[in-house]
Design a protein around this motif. Structure first.
Motif, mmCIF file in Angstrom:
data_model
loop_
_atom_site.group_PDB
_atom_site.id
_atom_site.type_symbol
_atom_site.label_atom_id
_atom_site.label_comp_id
_atom_site.label_asym_id
_atom_site.label_seq_id
_atom_site.Cartn_x
_atom_site.Cartn_y
_atom_site.Cartn_z
ATOM 1 N N PHE A 41 19.589 -6.962 12.691
ATOM 2 C CA PHE A 41 18.292 -6.699 12.057
ATOM 3 C C PHE A 41 18.109 -7.657 10.893
ATOM 4 C CE2 PHE A 41 15.903 -3.612 9.085
ATOM 5 C CZ PHE A 41 14.692 -4.179 9.436
ATOM 6 N N CYS A 42 16.996 -8.377 10.880
ATOM 7 C CA CYS A 42 16.755 -9.343 9.824
ATOM 8 C C CYS A 42 15.326 -9.169 9.318
ATOM 9 C CB CYS A 42 16.981 -10.746 10.374
ATOM 10 S SG CYS A 42 16.781 -11.992 9.138
ATOM 11 N N PRO A 43 15.124 -8.307 8.303
ATOM 12 C CA PRO A 43 13.759 -8.039 7.844
ATOM 13 C C PRO A 43 13.081 -9.240 7.197
ATOM 14 C CG PRO A 43 15.367 -6.883 6.474
ATOM 15 C CD PRO A 43 16.128 -7.517 7.596
ATOM 16 N N LYS A 55 13.007 -2.836 17.714
ATOM 17 C CA LYS A 55 14.304 -3.371 17.299
ATOM 18 C C LYS A 55 14.115 -4.417 16.197
ATOM 19 C CE LYS A 55 18.373 -5.376 19.273
ATOM 20 N NZ LYS A 55 18.783 -6.290 20.335
ATOM 21 N N LEU A 56 13.065 -5.239 16.341
ATOM 22 C CA LEU A 56 12.805 -6.265 15.328
ATOM 23 C C LEU A 56 12.411 -5.655 13.998
ATOM 24 C CD1 LEU A 56 10.920 -9.133 17.101
ATOM 25 C CD2 LEU A 56 13.206 -9.126 16.148
ATOM 26 N N ARG A 57 11.910 -4.435 14.040
ATOM 27 C CA ARG A 57 11.598 -3.783 12.781
ATOM 28 C C ARG A 57 12.750 -2.864 12.366
ATOM 29 N NH1 ARG A 57 6.151 -1.084 12.690
ATOM 30 N NH2 ARG A 57 6.134 -1.015 14.953
ATOM 31 N N GLY A 58 13.924 -3.157 12.892
ATOM 32 C CA GLY A 58 15.137 -2.558 12.348
ATOM 33 C C GLY A 58 15.594 -1.257 12.967
ATOM 34 N N ASN A 79 13.488 1.765 8.088
ATOM 35 C CA ASN A 79 14.707 1.257 8.713
ATOM 36 C C ASN A 79 15.513 0.378 7.765
ATOM 37 O OD1 ASN A 79 14.432 2.493 11.210
ATOM 38 N ND2 ASN A 79 13.055 0.885 11.933
ATOM 39 N N GLN A 119 17.758 1.047 14.960
ATOM 40 C CA GLN A 119 19.053 1.012 15.627
ATOM 41 C C GLN A 119 19.432 2.428 16.018
ATOM 42 O OE1 GLN A 119 20.900 -1.077 12.463
ATOM 43 N NE2 GLN A 119 21.129 -2.938 13.671
ATOM 44 N N GLY A 159 9.209 0.047 9.615
ATOM 45 C CA GLY A 159 10.128 -1.021 9.223
ATOM 46 C C GLY A 159 10.819 -0.756 7.888
#
Lengths: 211, 253, 257
Positions: B87-89, C172-175, B117, C177, B114
């Motif tokens: 994960f790379c915000p 997933k791209l917004r974290g 997370n 998991q 987002g």
């Protein structure tokens, strides 16, 4: 929870196909009673495909994960279309992923499909009690959990009584116990998940529930 | 004037590199490569348009940069190597179809997804959501169901749901597809004023012309050319050789 | 999600040229006959028939093996589990572990039946375009409602599969998991699944509108498939005849041998 080819005594395949034939006939008769049975076919079909696809989603339960069965939800959303929908889904799984089997398609449809119809009736009980949001939640849970519970019960009964005829009694007891624990956790998850999904659909697109 | 801007950029380039790609190759098994030995550097604050015909490898490039694919070669973003799957915000990705991105029962839930997370406190999350909704001009929609919004509204909410992570680099995949003229104009204004480093793939060349200060033309898995948008896009021969057309506003009378 | 069930349906082989309706009836009869076999002496016959059909079909072996990968876990479980727990006649004794004869025989029976049925069904559905198979089912009297549902859901399976993949990428791209089970994770997955349903449902409305505009449902014949009576050539009759005779033979042998 699918029974593969080659493992069941042959008479059960036949019995399975018999019951499935009857259930399909009954469902189709109910469908044909509607004014325009073809109107709902695209909806039922696309939702069938969506159910099939959503069974690929995994729910983590460390250290492993389970995939959802959602047959209770299918009953709630699709009503009498649920049985043919499940039959079609199982057929696709058997021929595309070799999951389940052709000779056991009938028995697998019984395991998954009859509890779905049961869930449909359970969910509709909420209308008797005045269709309040609280009852919607309660009956969503009951429908989701009981459908999985009944499927698991039929599945365990069939496997334990039929596969290895000479299996040791103690091993058998342990196996039943272990699978009961596993399935009750899964029942709980399916029940809660069904509540969450129904409340999502009620917020976002309530007409799906009135198919 | 132009010279001056370029010089300024040259100074910036030394200091702040946003993306560095070395020898990037990607192919699906038993297929010809989608990207072959690609090298690319992008600098902080640049707005780069990626153009090229369908199937040129634009989307694959984007997916590689945000770590969704595991290609061969090396990619680093803000001097940190990309680890596929992590994960790379700092990197935001706005999907071509907002419906692929919006999944929550309300706009607010989606925009807060987002930041939640990222493990921020509820106050910080709320603050970021307000900010992102304000920047994209959709604060009034926060209690609505994303599914019922118009195409233009969905587009801005999808962007807000990425900006709430406060990424330093944002990738836009075909952002103007399916937008009406007014929504498209709003998007262009928004992109022109946004502060992040932008990488934008589009068939809407007029939009690229208005938003981007640099253009990269990709075709057949390679970078064909890289440079000033007006120079590249007004070169009729180059454009037509790569199945593109010179945008109307650059056509000579 | 790669379905690719009929990716080898354009090979030229005797099985591919076998007309699909008669093939469906014949090979299904064979599958059921296989399901009935319990006598060990009949297993070699079953294997021989399966191998012959598979070789005639010219399907690549790698295709079969790739299809066996998923159910392979099941076979493995049977092999590991049954010899130890089923039966009374001990043939090997390693202290706590004893291998029992009945268990071993059950393994041989189950695994052989399983692989043979799977191979035959792969040949059945892999040697003709899937649409043709559905048409054959309609010709054989499958209900029009089920046929229509099958066609439509098959048509959209891959599309919805890709839709799900894209949505999973986006979260997933917004974290997101999902390594552990929590109320929030379950809720996110429920919202994701719900969104998939809503999108499918809305698409189905557009599909339906496009269908009625082209005459679907306007009369009793307004179904999705037009089927003409097929002509079954002599070789197809021959193949079907032989296959059905083998099926009947297996059944009779199982009962009377």
């Amino acid at each position: 929870m699918h029974i593969p080819d080659g493992i069941l005594p042959p008479y059960l395949s036949i019995v399975g196909y018999g019951i499935t034939g009857g259930m399909t006939w009954y469902s189709l008769r109910q469908i044909n009673r509607e004014k325009n049975p073809q109107e709902k076919i695209p909806k039922a079909s696309l939702l069938t495909a969506a159910f099939f696809v959503s069974s690929l989603i995994h729910i983590p339960i460390p250290p492993t994960s389970i995939h959802l069965i959602l047959n209770g939800l299918m009953g709630i959303v699709l009503g009498y279309y649920a049985f043919p929908a499940i039959l079609i889904g199982l057929f696709f799984q058997a021929v595309m992923f070799q999951h389940g089997g052709l000779s056991t398609l009938g028995i697998n449809a019984v395991i998954m499909g009859i509890p779905a119809i049961f869930a449909y009736y359970i969910f509709r009980l909420k209308y008797l009690l005045g269709n309040k949001p609280f009852f919607t939640q309660v009956f969503s849970f009951l429908a989701g959990a009981s459908a999985l519970g009944i499927s698991a019960a039929i599945f365990i009964m069939i496997t334990i009584t039929n596969i290895p005829a000479e299996i040791d009694a103690n091993t058998e007891k342990n196996a039943i116990l272990a699978s009961l624990i596993g399935y009750s956790i899964q029942m709980l998850i399916e029940g809660i998940f069904t509540v969450m999904l129904i409340s999502f659909l009620e917020k976002v697109k309530p007409e799906i529930l009135n198919l | 004037m132009k010279e001056l801007i370029r010089e300024n950029k040259a100074i910036k380039k030394v200091e702040l590199r946003a993306i560095k790609i070395d020898n990037l190759s990607f192919s699906y098994p038993q297929n010809s490569p989608i990207l072959a030995n690609l090298n690319l550097e992008i600098f902080t604050g640049e707005k780069v348009g990626i153009i090229g015909p369908n199937g040129a490898g634009k989307t694959t490039l984007f997916l590689s940069i945000c770590g969704l694919l595991s290609p061969l070669g090396h990619i680093s973003v803000f001097e940190k190597p990309i680890i596929p799957g992590a994960f790379c915000p700092e990197i935001g990705f706005v999907f071509q179809n907002p419906d692929d991105q919006l999944f929550s029962p309300t706009v607010w839930d989606d925009v807060s997804f987002g930041p939640e997370n990222m493990g921020l406190s509820p106050q910080e999350v709320a603050q970021r959501v307000e900010e992102a909704l304000g920047l994209t001009g959709v604060s009034r929609l926060k209690d609505r169901i994303p599914h019922q919004l118009s195409g233009g509204e969905k587009c801005m909410v999808a962007i807000a749901s990425v900006l709430s992570m406060q990424p330093k680099l944002v990738l836009y995949d075909e952002p103007s597809a399916n937008l009406d003229l007014k929504a498209r104009r709003r998007l262009i204004n928004f992109l022109q004023h946004s502060q992040e480093t932008i990488l934008l793939s589009s068939h809407d060349l007029e939009l690229v012309l208005e938003v981007c200060d640099r253009v990269i033309l990709i075709n057949q898995s390679k970078i064909i050319t890289d440079g000033n948008p007006q120079e590249i896009m007004s070169n009729q021969e180059l454009m037509e050789n790569n199945n593109l057309e010179v945008p109307y506003s650059l056509k000579e009378n | 999600m790669k379905l690719a069930l009929d990716k080898y349906c354009n090979i030229n082989s005797p099985i591919h040229n076998w007309e699909q309706t008669s093939k469906l009836v014949a090979l299904l009869s064979l599958i059921f006959a296989f399901a009935f076999v319990t006598k060990l002496t009949l297993l070699p016959v079953m294997i021989l028939v399966t191998v012959t059909i598979f070789i005639l079909s010219k399907l690549p072996l790698s295709f079969l093996i790739s299809r066996l990968r998923y159910p392979g876990f099941f076979i493995l479980a049977v092999i590991i589990f049954l010899p130890f727990v089923a039966g009374k006649t001990v043939i090997l004794d390693w202290g706590i572990f004893t291998i029992k004869q009945e268990g071993c025989l059950a393994v041989i029976r189950i695994v052989t039946r399983f692989i043979c049925i799977l191979t035959v069904s792969l040949v059945l559905f892999g040697t003709a375009p899937f649409l043709k198979t559905i048409k054959s089912m309609k010709l054989l009297g499958l209900s029009a409602i089920i046929v229509d549902m099958m066609l439509l859901s098959y048509r959209y399976l891959e599309e919805l599969g890709e839709m799900l993949t894209r949505m999973q990428r986006a979260i997933k791209l917004r974290g997101f998991q999902s390594h552990n089970l929590s109320k929030r994770n379950l809720e996110v997955i429920a919202d994701l699944t719900g969104t998939l349903f809503v999108r499918s449902y809305e698409q189905s409305q557009r599909v339906y509108q496009a269908m009625i505009l082209r005459g679907y449902g306007s009369n009793n014949n307004g179904h999705l498939l037009t089927t003409k009576n097929v002509k079954i050539d002599k070789i197809s009759w021959l193949f079907s005849g032989i296959t059905v005779i083998i099926s009947v033979f297996l059944l009779l042998a199982e009962i009377y041998l």
